[in-house]
Design a protein around this motif. Sequence first.
Motif, short mmCIF file in Angstrom:
data_model
loop_
_atom_site.label_atom_id
_atom_site.label_comp_id
_atom_site.label_asym_id
_atom_site.label_seq_id
_atom_site.Cartn_x
_atom_site.Cartn_y
_atom_site.Cartn_z
N LYS A 1 -6.99 5.54 -14.52
CA LYS A 1 -6.84 6.98 -14.31
C LYS A 1 -5.77 7.58 -15.21
CE LYS A 1 -9.91 7.65 -11.10
NZ LYS A 1 -9.88 6.97 -9.80
N LYS A 2 -6.05 8.70 -15.77
CA LYS A 2 -5.13 9.45 -16.62
C LYS A 2 -4.73 8.72 -17.89
CE LYS A 2 -3.23 12.67 -13.27
NZ LYS A 2 -3.05 12.13 -11.91
N SER A 3 -5.49 7.71 -18.29
CA SER A 3 -5.14 7.06 -19.55
C SER A 3 -5.70 7.91 -20.69
CB SER A 3 -5.69 5.65 -19.60
OG SER A 3 -7.08 5.67 -19.44
N ASP A 4 -5.00 7.85 -21.83
CA ASP A 4 -5.40 8.63 -23.00
C ASP A 4 -6.14 7.78 -24.02
OD1 ASP A 4 -3.94 11.16 -22.30
OD2 ASP A 4 -2.26 9.76 -22.34
N GLY A 5 -6.06 6.47 -23.86
CA GLY A 5 -6.71 5.59 -24.81
C GLY A 5 -6.60 4.15 -24.35
N GLY A 6 -7.35 3.28 -25.02
CA GLY A 6 -7.33 1.88 -24.62
C GLY A 6 -7.49 0.93 -25.80
N LEU A 7 -7.02 -0.29 -25.58
CA LEU A 7 -7.29 -1.38 -26.51
C LEU A 7 -8.04 -2.44 -25.72
CD1 LEU A 7 -3.80 -1.87 -28.28
CD2 LEU A 7 -5.76 -0.54 -29.12
N PHE A 8 -9.25 -2.78 -26.18
CA PHE A 8 -9.98 -3.90 -25.57
C PHE A 8 -9.69 -5.12 -26.42
CE2 PHE A 8 -13.61 -6.78 -25.95
CZ PHE A 8 -13.60 -7.29 -24.66
N LEU A 9 -9.07 -6.13 -25.84
CA LEU A 9 -8.72 -7.33 -26.59
C LEU A 9 -9.70 -8.46 -26.28
CD1 LEU A 9 -6.03 -5.67 -26.66
CD2 LEU A 9 -4.84 -7.86 -26.64
N TYR A 10 -10.11 -9.17 -27.32
CA TYR A 10 -10.85 -10.42 -27.14
C TYR A 10 -10.19 -11.44 -28.06
CZ TYR A 10 -13.04 -9.84 -31.67
OH TYR A 10 -13.22 -9.72 -33.01
N ASP A 11 -10.46 -12.71 -27.79
CA ASP A 11 -9.85 -13.82 -28.53
C ASP A 11 -10.86 -14.30 -29.57
OD1 ASP A 11 -8.98 -16.36 -29.30
OD2 ASP A 11 -8.44 -16.97 -27.25
N ILE A 12 -10.50 -14.30 -30.84
CA ILE A 12 -11.46 -14.69 -31.90
C ILE A 12 -11.89 -16.15 -31.79
CG2 ILE A 12 -10.62 -12.94 -33.55
CD1 ILE A 12 -9.63 -15.62 -35.16
N THR A 13 -11.23 -16.94 -30.94
CA THR A 13 -11.63 -18.35 -30.76
C THR A 13 -12.55 -18.53 -29.55
OG1 THR A 13 -9.81 -19.07 -29.32
CG2 THR A 13 -9.36 -19.02 -31.69
#
Length: 173
Positions: A78-90
């Motif tokens: 809620k009320k976030s302005d943006g996000g980073l979706f992280l995944y692991d390249i391995t």
Amino acid sequence: MKDTNPTYKLILFGDGGVGKTSLAHRYLTGVFNEGIGVTIGVEFYIKNIMIGGKSIKLQVWDFGGEQRFRFLLPSYCKKSDGGLFLYDITNLSTLHSLKQWMEVISVNAPNIPILVVGTKTDLVEKRKVTKEEAVQVSKNHKMSGFVEVSAKTGFNVENVFETILKIMMSKTL
Ligand code: GDP
Ligand code: MG
């Protein structure tokens, strides 16, 4: 003096172990700490930064990705302005879990800009996910962009925060 700098809320999400806490710590403190423990629930950090000649307050919300903490996610978004979706390249399954994460994010924080972030690029020999695969997944989900980083070496760490912040700021003008 009254603090009138605008605040931006950035959420980090992705499966447990992909490196969310390490990335946040690297960005906020400049060091990589091997001994970071599992994030319990949610942690959040604040940093005052200058970006494009403007002073802003960045709040980084770091979510414990483990299943048992998922009940916190709707309120976290809620009320976030943006996000980073992280995944692991391995670990390919961490990329494909974007679908499940977006089911919750898109309901609770519709239309926020999100970057897809491949972590741990220093683990060259263990790489299982190509950039092309990740770009494709990002496009399929209409994400705002794609970057690879290493919290260990610092590769692209400043860049990923700067990129998402500029997009967040341009959306809230
Ligand atoms: P989180 O559960 O998403 O918050 O992940 P953590 O930040 O706790 O990291 C999980 C594990 O991956 C830890 O053992 C970290 O030391 C390791 N890790 C995180 N980022 C990197 C990285 O850039 N390179 C390497 N080699 N290991 C990393
Ligand atoms: Mg964590």
